[in-house]
Design an enzyme around this catalytic site. Sequence first.
Site, PDB file in Angstrom:
ATOM      1  N   TYR A  47      -4.342  -8.200 -12.318  1.00 38.82           N
ATOM      2  CA  TYR A  47      -3.593  -8.554 -11.101  1.00 38.82           C
ATOM      3  C   TYR A  47      -2.397  -9.435 -11.440  1.00 38.82           C
ATOM      4  CZ  TYR A  47      -7.180  -6.657  -8.052  1.00 38.82           C
ATOM      5  OH  TYR A  47      -8.027  -5.810  -7.409  1.00 38.82           O
ATOM      6  N   HIS A  77       1.571   2.270  -3.449  1.00 36.63           N
ATOM      7  CA  HIS A  77       0.524   3.102  -4.063  1.00 36.63           C
ATOM      8  C   HIS A  77       0.662   4.548  -3.573  1.00 36.63           C
ATOM      9  CE1 HIS A  77      -1.542  -0.159  -5.980  1.00 36.63           C
ATOM     10  NE2 HIS A  77      -1.917  -0.748  -4.867  1.00 36.63           N
ATOM     11  N   HIS A 124       3.388   6.352  -5.316  1.00 32.67           N
ATOM     12  CA  HIS A 124       2.975   6.560  -6.708  1.00 32.67           C
ATOM     13  C   HIS A 124       2.157   7.857  -6.798  1.00 32.67           C
ATOM     14  CE1 HIS A 124       1.743   4.068 -10.535  1.00 32.67           C
ATOM     15  NE2 HIS A 124       2.430   5.143 -10.829  1.00 32.67           N
ATOM     16  N   GLU A 142       0.831  -1.210   0.000  1.00 32.51           N
ATOM     17  CA  GLU A 142       0.000   0.000   0.000  1.00 32.51           C
ATOM     18  C   GLU A 142       0.864   1.258   0.000  1.00 32.51           C
ATOM     19  OE1 GLU A 142      -2.989  -0.169  -0.751  1.00 32.51           O
ATOM     20  OE2 GLU A 142      -3.342  -2.293  -0.372  1.00 32.51           O
TER      21      GLU A 142
HETATM   22 ZN    ZN Z   1      -2.754  -2.664  -4.579  1.00 32.40          ZN
END
Ligand code: ZN
Length: 322
Positions: free
Chosen positions: A280, A142, A145, A139
């Site tokens: 995924y 992310h 990002h 996480e």
């Molecule tokens: Zn994720």
Amino acid sequence: WEAGFYENLLLKQRLELDPEEVRQYFEFTNVTDGLFTVYQRLFNITFKQIEKPSVWHEDVLMYEVFDDETNELIGRFYLDMFPRANKYGHAAAFSVTMGKMTDAGYTKPTTALVCNFPKPTEFQPSLLTHDNVETYFHEFGHLVHGVLTKSPLMNYAGTSVARDFVEAPSQMLENWVWQKESLSLFAKHYNTGEVIPDELLNKMLAAKNVNSGTKALQQVFYGVLDFTLHDGFDPDGPQTITEVVSFLQNDITFYPYQEGTHMEAAFGHLNGYGAAYYGYKWSEVYAQDMFSIFEKEGIMNEEEGLRYRRIILEKGGTEEPI
Ligand SMILES: [Zn+2]
């Protein structure tokens, strides 16, 4: 469920891996310090905690992110890590403010990391499972990002990339919780400070690979089913959805279809994901491909980290991927 049952038996009997023993090496504050060290070093940034931030709950911490080269403030993030009543129950990184260029300059992106790790008490520190630690690194992938984006347009900022790539940066960063070099930074026994022993880490690595092939096939099955129902299925035709499930499951996985079951009714991703479930698995291909550079050049290689920041994290969706 039988597959899960036998897998657990296998893990217990063959590998003697005790998750409780593993947890003792992953105390929340140590893990956070280690994660910060990894991310700050790799991406040439510094996190500074904000004293007395204006936040929605007393548990929430707030940080500013500075560029090490220019000392410029790039963005901010929140950590909301422990469960409480009426809180979102999973782990996710939510964009609070997206990066974008305006007449007044660049809007600093802000992301909130929301997790539900065990809360420390007066008597018991917060000990994370290794899964928790992997989730934390994922996480946080992310989060950076979003925070390190330089996209002029909000629609292409941060994680606004192709759906079948969006998980790749986070999946790549999961690798750092499996490497001796990075683990030695933070996987320390909460009482003795001893770094996680090789023997235990080797057992964890062996357990990681248990059934990895059958699990991969299961994911391929889900992806193909998603595709098939999207454009290879006629709702008015003679075949039922369950027949499609049965055919594909028998064709792709080692677990034969069980009569009278309807997994498609509980397959939540069929709805609202635009036939992108395959993403995924597909992201993992990119993730491991990108990680192979760090494997070769060193997992704490700052030059490669910065290169990765420039070409992947900062760009977001501003360039056509292929
Ligand atoms: Zn994720």
